[in-house]
Scaffold this motif. Structure first.
Motif, PDB file in Angstrom:
ATOM      1  N   ASP A  70       1.105  -1.575  -0.215  1.00 57.37           N
ATOM      2  CA  ASP A  70      -0.012  -0.041  -0.250  1.00 57.37           C
ATOM      3  C   ASP A  70       0.414   1.367  -0.094  1.00 57.37           C
ATOM      4  OD1 ASP A  70      -2.272  -1.631   0.147  1.00 57.37           O
ATOM      5  OD2 ASP A  70      -2.348  -1.036   2.077  1.00 57.37           O
ATOM      6  N   THR A  71       2.377   0.851   0.560  1.00 60.07           N
ATOM      7  CA  THR A  71       3.157   2.301   0.280  1.00 60.07           C
ATOM      8  C   THR A  71       3.392   2.672  -0.713  1.00 60.07           C
ATOM      9  OG1 THR A  71       4.214   1.096   1.622  1.00 60.07           O
ATOM     10  CG2 THR A  71       2.676   2.441   3.565  1.00 60.07           C
ATOM     11  N   LYS A  76       9.864   6.397  -3.524  1.00 60.66           N
ATOM     12  CA  LYS A  76      11.543   6.220  -2.555  1.00 60.66           C
ATOM     13  C   LYS A  76      10.863   5.195  -2.019  1.00 60.66           C
ATOM     14  CE  LYS A  76      12.710  11.522  -1.921  1.00 60.66           C
ATOM     15  NZ  LYS A  76      12.968  12.107  -0.868  1.00 60.66           N
ATOM     16  N   VAL A  77       9.936   4.703  -1.669  1.00 63.32           N
ATOM     17  CA  VAL A  77       9.358   3.635  -0.865  1.00 63.32           C
ATOM     18  C   VAL A  77       9.914   2.406  -1.559  1.00 63.32           C
ATOM     19  CG1 VAL A  77       7.703   2.391   0.481  1.00 63.32           C
ATOM     20  CG2 VAL A  77       8.780   4.501   1.156  1.00 63.32           C
ATOM     21  N   ARG A  81      12.061  -0.721  -1.794  1.00 63.60           N
ATOM     22  CA  ARG A  81      12.131  -2.163  -1.769  1.00 63.60           C
ATOM     23  C   ARG A  81      12.372  -3.377  -3.026  1.00 63.60           C
ATOM     24  NH1 ARG A  81       8.450  -6.006  -3.860  1.00 63.60           N
ATOM     25  NH2 ARG A  81       7.287  -7.371  -2.914  1.00 63.60           N
ATOM     26  N   ILE A  82      12.069  -2.469  -3.947  1.00 68.27           N
ATOM     27  CA  ILE A  82      12.688  -2.986  -5.379  1.00 68.27           C
ATOM     28  C   ILE A  82      14.430  -3.696  -5.260  1.00 68.27           C
ATOM     29  CG2 ILE A  82      13.483  -1.169  -7.310  1.00 68.27           C
ATOM     30  CD1 ILE A  82      11.918  -4.405  -7.396  1.00 68.27           C
ATOM     31  N   VAL A  83      15.293  -2.822  -5.004  1.00 73.02           N
ATOM     32  CA  VAL A  83      16.131  -2.483  -4.352  1.00 73.02           C
ATOM     33  C   VAL A  83      17.139  -3.277  -3.791  1.00 73.02           C
ATOM     34  CG1 VAL A  83      18.612  -1.554  -3.609  1.00 73.02           C
ATOM     35  CG2 VAL A  83      16.820  -0.297  -5.319  1.00 73.02           C
TER      36      VAL A  83
END
Length: 259
Positions: A70-71, A76-77, A81-83
């Motif tokens: 959801d965030t 940036k978030v 996450r993908i990194v």
């Protein structure tokens, strides 16, 4: 570890069993973090010769954990996450040890990506592997746009991803996505059989062969790699054991110190 069980078997075979039941082994931060931690240690351990990745649940992995996304509308978030996910994918892609995936039930999205990074996929008859990223408005991740064409060819991989297709075990085997299909209850045994075959081979030559295969589209690069790798193999105890076994008409025993 809470969601990963590490089983150690003979001849350096290590089996990682995912068991995040509440998330059906979704590749969220918790499960990815434990996989990363375990693999960072195991891949640096010279006693580890073959890795197996399995699930204690009905499904292998149902992909990304949508319940915790959801965030991610904050760029940036989302990038963080993908990194984080890429740390695990990069580690596996750079790994020199053979890895076997035991796929029972669904292997979807990032779960399919985890299986596709493995060198061998043993699949249960009721299993399926799918790429439903478009159904939630996302692009394929976990290096699927690299690993899937390596298995089924570029044209078929393009159709698989653009049409968000899912493949049952028979279709997966026919398309080259799976390497072997057996009854669901035989998946672990068949995967272990494969692992024992790999564990009997010379680990140094196998590691170099995995790297060589990355140049499979460039014959000149393959020849250059051979010119580097083969002399290294000539200088190993494995080669001397292989020669001795050939002359003695017996099976070679590579890395005899490995239990």
């Amino acid at each position: 570890m809470k969601f990963i069980q590490v089983e150690r078997h003979e001849r350096g075979i290590v089996r990682l069993v995912m068991n995040h039941a509440s998330a059906r082994n979704a590749m969220g931060e918790e499960l990815r973090g434990e996989l990363l931690s375990a693999l960072e240690q195991l891949l640096l351990d010279p006693k580890t010769r073959v890795l197996m990745i399995a699930s204690a649940l009905k499904d292998f992995s149902v992909g990304g954990d949508l319940s915790k996304m959801d965030t991610l509308s904050d760029p940036k978030v989302g990038r963080q996450r993908i990194v984080s996910a890429h740390r695990l994918a990069r580690l596996l892609l750079a790994n020199d040890k053979p890895i076997i995936a035991e796929v029972k039930g669904h292997a979807v999205g990032a779960g399919a990506g985890l299986a596709l990074i493995c060198d061998t996929i043993v699949m249960g008859e009721s299993g399926s592997i799918g790429f439903p990223f478009f159904r939630v408005g996302l692009v394929p991740d976990f290096a699927i746009a690299y690993t899937l064409p390596k298995r089924m060819g570029f044209a078929r991989a393009r159709q698989a991803l653009l049409y968000a297709r899912s493949y049952g075990s028979a279709d997966a085997l026919r398309e080259g996505i799976a390497d072997e299909v057996v009854a669901d209850e035989e998946v672990e045994a068949k995967a272990m059989e494969r692992a024992r075959q790999l564990a009997a081979f010379p680990s140094h030559a196998m590691a170099l062969t995995k790297r060589m295969l990355e140049y499979a589209d460039d014959p000149m690069a393959v020849l250059e790699f051979e010119a580097m790798a083969q002399p290294l193999c000539f200088a190993t105890d494995d080669f001397q054991e292989g020669l001795a076994a050939f002359k003695d008409k017996r099976k070679p025993l590579f890395d005899p110190e490995t239990e």
